[in-house]
Design an enzyme around this catalytic site. Structure first.
Site, PDB file in Angstrom:
ATOM      1  N   HIS A  62      -3.697  -5.531   1.066  1.00  0.00           N
ATOM      2  CA  HIS A  62      -3.031  -5.805   2.487  1.00  0.00           C
ATOM      3  C   HIS A  62      -3.389  -6.951   2.847  1.00  0.00           C
ATOM      4  CE1 HIS A  62      -2.264  -1.611   4.019  1.00  0.00           C
ATOM      5  NE2 HIS A  62      -3.464  -1.287   3.083  1.00  0.00           N
ATOM      6  N   GLU A 110      -1.948  -8.856   5.057  1.00  0.00           N
ATOM      7  CA  GLU A 110      -1.691  -8.755   6.624  1.00  0.00           C
ATOM      8  C   GLU A 110      -3.146  -8.494   7.117  1.00  0.00           C
ATOM      9  OE1 GLU A 110      -1.004  -6.224   4.945  1.00  0.00           O
ATOM     10  OE2 GLU A 110      -1.123  -4.239   5.811  1.00  0.00           O
ATOM     11  N   CYS A 127       0.674  -1.143  -0.012  1.00  0.00           N
ATOM     12  CA  CYS A 127      -0.035   0.011  -0.023  1.00  0.00           C
ATOM     13  C   CYS A 127       0.925   1.349   0.101  1.00  0.00           C
ATOM     14  CB  CYS A 127      -0.997   0.008   1.186  1.00  0.00           C
ATOM     15  SG  CYS A 127      -2.474   0.996   0.908  1.00  0.00           S
TER      16      CYS A 127
END
Lengths: 733, 229
Positions: free
Chosen positions: B203, B205, B86
């Site tokens: 993302h 994560e 990002c």
């Protein structure tokens, strides 16, 4: 009156002559303009609660799990294992109407500071928004700006915005509501307060520099609007979320040491309220050298410095030996750090600038002797009983449902929450769109459930029931995800309290809230009052927003609204009486806003809710949704759309005249449960044992909702209508 | 596997990626503050999501010139695997470690939602856990994710197999509706020439934990850790 202080100047500061006389008495002389400004903001409705305090005292604020109730920057509750949840809601209504992006953004910034001032790391933001009629020329601009502003601030801060509510009604055409809530988590033994102590201790200013923005924000928030209000744009503050992110990290780093004696953010009325409240709460005096305040502009006067509402600033009292350690932390984060004064034992606020004393005010009267008003109130007229006269029997439930699902108050809020980063932090267990958001407490199995709720049309029809219903609905939303509701924060948005009918609404709503909070063991731990929400004499609907927080442990046990599996049974918890008064069905299908709101039985509410929560905890519930706006069929449709599966609803049987009430009535204390066949029997036995009404609605399955009589409403069609509502309103479709 | 996560003022996904890396590798990454000109030797450097320096200039532009980035560039040029997620992807393009730029989303609005990404190649240390052509579900959350490069650059990226991920429908088809931000050719992530540097807008994560509703991110980090072992 001193030559500088004219009656006009007094009036411009929003002070009455009687209030000015009090100032003369407190000082024993006439104030100078700086002192007048300080009194005016501290005694503004926004800071002093002078019209509402008498009524706020009715609210229950205590429970064994409450660590800090109202009166601090935010409330604090114990969530076990040495942890605490810290939360509050606050309004930024007037600034957001004038400048929607910055008004909403700084509303978020302000409430975030209130929470991290207490030593908590914010874990989630929520909001409650009210806009005017969808077709009002300003609505689209305001919705777009407010949503972008809320996102712009929270996204940059890295705090997920996980929930909220939005209503549209012409009563907000000239006065929108933007209420922002933040929930944080702290160690229960590391909460920071605003109570100053220790004569000689340094008073330190940290964060952004002070400019001329936002002067008189608190006073603006305490006056009615008129058509010139948009010229007040310069009084709206400008937000800098990047600086606030640095301030958050720097404050939390400093709070991990033991340097801080007291801390308070500079929110409404900036340096004035932070210094006065800290010294006042500690029973101390305070002296400030205004030349040392970090300034963004040159030539600022004491008046401007004390009244500026520049954002991203904090005031703290430090232990003297911790100065250098604290300075190093703020320098690391590239923030201003300035020792601007010290605590004294004089009980006075003394300000110096350019070698001269520019204000000298005894704190006790400033803090404690703000005028309090028991304003006259008129009980609102009792709503006329609702007569179904003129309502044709419902023959086409399908088009009624589709109309409701696409209506402004019920259509999907996806267009809004996709603009909010609702996942940053990687702890969002339940995203927007359900009954309550669920956010894990980082590094633990615990999770907090959170929601904001109010049904203003109920409050307008019957303030007492409406106030109680807002509390009950927040409680119900937390229960529906499986959480134990613990406490609330409230944001009381009303019109001009100097009008008896508005005071009647305020008093009624608070009475109702108090009753519901007591009945549901749901104390109020923080809040905000926003009055004078009127433009040219037209008041908003009474809007007492409730922000509720509950605990889920373990978080993994949460329930969601989505239908899970074909073949599962659908059960309705609670009584259906077919109450259509003040329902969205009545408004959207028949253009009527009349009748009383649905009655509330708080005992049944508690009984039904505790039953539902126990069933979720026992693992018997595959999906759960509370029944609220739009009634039972809307709740079922929402569950079907979330799960992408339909249901056969043979239990939705009623004679033609009673069908609308059954499908769309807004009776309270109800939940829809999806239950596996094998769990239905023990669940029904438990319901019978507890006296909880249970009704079988049908079964999950197929790709449509099927009603008795062969009415078939496909999930795909419902989704299309539901998702199209807001983009169409915003001109994006 | 030892990783470093670079922390700029305004980074806000640094903790999230550190948690995912620790879960995948069993080892806490070192967190490196932007003012540090040097940091210990690591097997992987991660630039996290957020709003470095507030992104008040062009996104990533200030961060690309911070003291720590000189060292990050030096190492990346020496072949140390470098991952930008990002805002980290934006910084990598501004620093010249990846070609192209991330412009404002075509909708002009911030967008946060789950998207599907097609794995364009399983032939890299970042994607060896995936089959080429399979799709995964990862969230996005950005205002400036609209990948742009001139046609020659895009053709070269495609020709050299340097497109890592594209926004796709769950079945892998590339449609306009699957593209959340208007990116050229639905590009969600790209490699440098040697595929040691990866930048991506999604993302992983954020979906690396079944409690959060998905583990496609876990696969990404586990595969990366495995490849670096």
């Amino acid at each position: 009156m001193s030559p500088e202080i004219t009656p006009n100047l007094v009036a411009e500061h929003g002070l009455t002559n009687e209030e000015y006389q009090r100032i003369l008495k407190a000082l024993g002389r006439a104030p100078n303009p700086t002192e007048l400004g300080i009194f005016s903001v501290m005694w503004s409705e926004h800071c002093s609660y002078k019209s509402s305090k008498r009524w706020l005292r009715l609210l229950p604020t205590e429970a064994p799990w409450v660590i800090q109730g109202p009166g601090e920057n935010a409330g604090v509750i114990d969530i076990g294992d040495g942890l605490a949840a810290v939360f509050k809601i606050e309004s930024h209504n007037h600034p957001s109407f004038i400048e929607p992006y910055q008004g909403a953004a700084t509303g978020v910034g302000g409430i975030l500071r209130d929470v991290f001032t207490m030593g908590a790391r914010p874990i989630a933001n929520l909001n409650a928004l009210r806009f005017g009629a969808p077709d009002h020329p300003k609505t689209r601009h305001l919705v777009g700006g407010v949503v972008a502003g809320i996102g712009g601030y929270g996204n940059c801060m890295g705090i997920p915005t996980v929930g909220g509510e939005v209503n549209f009604h012409p009563a907000y055409n000239g006065n929108i509501l933007v209420n922002a809530m933040t929930v944080g988590v702290a160690r229960a033994d590391k909460i920071f307060y605003a109570r100053a102590a220790g004569v000689g201790n340094p008073v330190v200013y940290v964060g952004a520099k002070t400019g001329r923005d936002g002067i008189h924000g608190a006073t603006m928030a305490s006056a009615e609007f008129n058509s010139d209000s948009e010229e007040k744009r310069p009084t709206v503050q400008v937000g800098d979320p990047f600086t606030e992110k640095l301030l958050l990290e720097a404050c939390l780093e400093l709070m991990a040491t033991d340097a801080i004696v007291a801390i308070q953010d500079m929110g409404a009325a900036g340096l004035t309220s932070s210094s006065v409240e800290m010294a006042g709460k500690g029973g101390m005096g305070i002296e400030l050298e205004l030349d040392r305040v970090p300034m963004r502009e040159t030539g600022m006067t004491p008046y401007e410095l004390m009244l500026s509402e520049s954002q991203e600033r904090m005031l703290m009292v430090l232990k003297p030996e911790a100065r250098e350690k604290a300075r190093a932390i703020f320098e690391k984060w590239e923030l201003d750090f300035a020792e601007i004064g010290r605590l004294t034992d004089t009980g006075r606020l003394v300000l110096r600038m350019g070698g001269a004393t520019v204000a000298d005010i005894p704190l006790a009267p400033l803090v404690n002797e703000a005028p309090l008003y028991d304003r006259p109130r008129a009980a609102p007229p009792a709503p006329r009983p609702f007569g179904a006269t003129g309502l044709q029997p419902l023959t086409d439930p399908k088009s009624a449902l589709l109309k409701l699902l696409g209506s402004p108050d019920l259509c999907s809020r996806r267009w809004i929450w996709e603009q909010y980063d609702h996942m940053v932090g990687a702890d969002t267990m339940q995203r927007p769109g359900g009954d309550a958001a669920v956010v894990r407490v980082h590094g633990t199995q615990k999770a907090l459930a959170m929601t904001t709720d109010c049904t203003p049309r109920y409050c307008f029809a019957d303030p007492k029931i409406g106030g109680a219903q807002a509390v009950a609905e927040a409680w119900r939303n937390l229960v529906a995800v499986g959480a134990k509701p613990l406490a609330v924060t409230n944001n009381l948005n009303f019109g001009n309290p100097e009008r008896p009918e508005i005071m009647g609404q305020l008093a009624g709503c608070i009475e109702g809230m108090a009753e519901a909070c007591r009945a549901l063991d749901f104390p109020v731990i923080s809040g905000n009052v926003s009055l004078y929400n009127e433009t040219e004499g037209k008041a908003i609907l009474p809007t007492p927003v409730i922000g509720g927080v509950g605990l889920l442990e373990p978080g993994a046990r949460m329930a969601t609204v989505a239908f899970k599996e074909a073949g599962h049974l659908l059960l309705l918890v609670g009584d259906s009486r077919g109450h259509l008064g003040q329902s969205l069905f009545l408004r959207e299908l028949h253009g009527r806003e009349d009748g009383p709101p649905p009655p509330l039985d708080l005992q049944a509410e508690r009984r039904n809710g505790e039953f539902v929560r126990a069933q979720i905890a026992a693992g018997r519930v595959a999906a759960c949704h509370d029944v609220s706006d739009g009634g039972l069929l809307v709740a079922l449709a929402e569950m079907a759309m979330a799960g992408g599966i339909g249901a056969e609803l043979e239990g939705l049987n009623a004679p033609p005249a009673a069908l609308a009430g059954l499908l769309f009535g807004e009776d309270q204390a109800r939940y829809v449960l999806e239950v596996a066949e094998g769990d239905a029997e023990p669940l029904a036995q438990e319901a019978a044992r507890k006296g909880v009404p249970l009704r079988r609605l049908g079964r999950v399955g197929s790709d449509a909702l099927t009603l008795p009589g062969g009415h078939l409403i496909s999930v795909a069609e419902m989704r299309r209508v539901h998702e199209a509502g807001l983009p169409a309103l915003m001109g994006a479709a | 596997m030892k990783a470093a996560v670079i922390v700029f003022p305004g980074s806000n996904c640094d903790r999230d990626v550190a948690v995912a890396l620790e879960q995948a590798s069993g080892r806490k990454p070192v967190m490196v503050w932007h003012r540090e000109g040097d940091f210990e030797q690591v097997d992987l450097v991660v630039l996290p999501g957020g709003f470095a320096y507030g992104d008040y200039l062009r996104v990533g532009a200030m961060a690309a010139h911070s003291p720590v980035m000189r060292e990050v560039k030096r190492r990346a040029e020496r072949g140390v695997p470098t991952l930008g997620i990002c805002n980290g992807f934006q910084v990598l393009t501004e620093a010249g470690l990846l070609p192209g730029a991330l412009m404002r989303n075509a909708s002009l609005q911030f967008v946060c939602k789950d998207v599907h990404c097609r794995i364009e190649t399983g032939q890299s240390l970042y994607t060896s856990a995936f089959a080429s052509g399979e799709t995964v579900r990862w969230p996005v959350g950005h205002h400036d994710g609209n990948y742009f490069a001139d046609r020659n650059t895009l053709d070269r990226l495609e020709g050299e197999g340097r497109i890592a991920f594209r926004y796709a429908e769950p079945d892998g088809s590339l449609t306009e509706g699957a593209n959340p931000n208007g990116s050229a050719r639905n590009i969600a992530g790209i490699f440098n020439e040697t595929k040691s540097v990866l930048g991506l807008m999604p993302h992983p994560e954020r979906l690396a934990d079944s409690a959060l509703g998905g583990t496609d991110g876990t696969r990404f980090f586990k595969g990366l850790v495995e490849a670096l072992r």
